[in-house]
Design a protein around this motif. Sequence first.
Motif, PDB file in Angstrom:
ATOM      1  N   ASP A   1      49.578  52.749 104.836  1.00 54.89           N
ATOM      2  CA  ASP A   1      50.904  53.160 104.390  1.00 54.89           C
ATOM      3  C   ASP A   1      50.838  54.626 103.974  1.00 54.89           C
ATOM      4  O   ASP A   1      50.138  54.970 103.021  1.00 54.89           O
ATOM      5  N   GLU A   2      51.549  55.493 104.685  1.00 48.99           N
ATOM      6  CA  GLU A   2      51.502  56.927 104.432  1.00 48.99           C
ATOM      7  C   GLU A   2      51.925  57.282 103.010  1.00 48.99           C
ATOM      8  O   GLU A   2      51.287  58.105 102.350  1.00 48.99           O
ATOM      9  N   VAL A   3      52.991  56.685 102.527  1.00 51.17           N
ATOM     10  CA  VAL A   3      53.468  56.996 101.178  1.00 51.17           C
ATOM     11  C   VAL A   3      52.459  56.529 100.143  1.00 51.17           C
ATOM     12  O   VAL A   3      52.138  57.256  99.202  1.00 51.17           O
ATOM     13  N   VAL A   4      51.916  55.348 100.320  1.00 48.65           N
ATOM     14  CA  VAL A   4      50.913  54.828  99.391  1.00 48.65           C
ATOM     15  C   VAL A   4      49.672  55.717  99.410  1.00 48.65           C
ATOM     16  O   VAL A   4      49.117  56.035  98.348  1.00 48.65           O
TER      17      VAL A   4
ATOM     18  N   THR B   1      44.650  51.144 103.516  1.00 50.93           N
ATOM     19  CA  THR B   1      44.906  52.484 102.984  1.00 50.93           C
ATOM     20  C   THR B   1      43.697  52.991 102.196  1.00 50.93           C
ATOM     21  O   THR B   1      43.327  54.172 102.317  1.00 50.93           O
ATOM     22  N   ALA B   2      43.050  52.124 101.440  1.00 47.89           N
ATOM     23  CA  ALA B   2      41.830  52.516 100.722  1.00 47.89           C
ATOM     24  C   ALA B   2      40.728  52.870 101.730  1.00 47.89           C
ATOM     25  O   ALA B   2      40.014  53.870 101.554  1.00 47.89           O
TER      26      ALA B   2
ATOM     27  N   GLY C   1      53.577  51.364 108.851  1.00 44.65           N
ATOM     28  CA  GLY C   1      53.722  52.565 109.668  1.00 44.65           C
ATOM     29  C   GLY C   1      52.453  53.128 110.270  1.00 44.65           C
ATOM     30  O   GLY C   1      52.492  53.767 111.304  1.00 44.65           O
ATOM     31  N   GLY C   2      51.329  52.957 109.632  1.00 48.59           N
ATOM     32  CA  GLY C   2      50.079  53.431 110.212  1.00 48.59           C
ATOM     33  C   GLY C   2      49.641  54.807 109.754  1.00 48.59           C
ATOM     34  O   GLY C   2      50.332  55.491 109.003  1.00 48.59           O
TER      35      GLY C   2
ATOM     36  N   TRP D   1      43.249  48.017 112.086  1.00 45.23           N
ATOM     37  CA  TRP D   1      43.547  48.136 110.656  1.00 45.23           C
ATOM     38  C   TRP D   1      44.341  49.395 110.345  1.00 45.23           C
ATOM     39  O   TRP D   1      45.081  49.444 109.366  1.00 45.23           O
ATOM     40  N   ARG D   2      44.236  50.438 111.177  1.00 48.91           N
ATOM     41  CA  ARG D   2      44.949  51.693 110.920  1.00 48.91           C
ATOM     42  C   ARG D   2      46.462  51.497 110.903  1.00 48.91           C
ATOM     43  O   ARG D   2      47.177  52.267 110.286  1.00 48.91           O
ATOM     44  N   THR D   3      46.955  50.463 111.579  1.00 50.81           N
ATOM     45  CA  THR D   3      48.393  50.211 111.579  1.00 50.81           C
ATOM     46  C   THR D   3      48.884  49.730 110.220  1.00 50.81           C
ATOM     47  O   THR D   3      50.077  49.772 109.945  1.00 50.81           O
ATOM     48  N   TRP D   4      47.970  49.274 109.371  1.00 48.63           N
ATOM     49  CA  TRP D   4      48.334  48.788 108.033  1.00 48.63           C
ATOM     50  C   TRP D   4      48.234  49.869 106.968  1.00 48.63           C
ATOM     51  O   TRP D   4      48.498  49.616 105.795  1.00 48.63           O
TER      52      TRP D   4
END
Length: 174
Positions: free
Chosen positions: A91-94, A12-13, A63-64, A86-89
């Motif tokens: 997290d949209e909410v995060v 996500t970062a 979710g990706g 890595w894009r699958t890891w």
Amino acid sequence: MSGDLSSIIAATAQWLVRAYPAAGGTMNTALAEAQARQAVTVAAWLRYPTVTESALVAMAGPGGSARLEWLLGSEPLEVDGADIAWRTWVDEVVASWAAALLASPALAHAAVAALAACEHAAASPVDFRRLTAPDEYDRKAAPLLRHPDLLAPVADLHHAQLLERLHNDPVGAA
């Protein structure tokens, strides 16, 4: 079960710094990455405050990044035409919560204060200074990553949930 959120935090970062790149140069890139990682860490710990919740999201997957990329009107991040796993890891909410924290110093302070009851924060002392008190170099390194108007499409996605978590739902409460 492991409560490790490192894959979600790293992905996500990475997504945030690719979507909102640093001003240029190695030092600016490193400072922008540090700010993004701190924001994402705080957001992930707020979203998944217990080891059990962390283990569940690690098993199910977060979710990706597809919706985030669609929202920004960008193509999926690729290297040499290859889709990056890595894009699958991501997290949209995060990502949304981290964007909100980067855009609002007051919200960042409230979020870090809310981590006092979090199982992750109890494990070791952590300093989130680059998130809560960015210096001149941090601000110059990440003008896009800190720009409220640019972050708004992502930050607004789950902003209400973040405010609810901070004001009504103590972190780590079952």
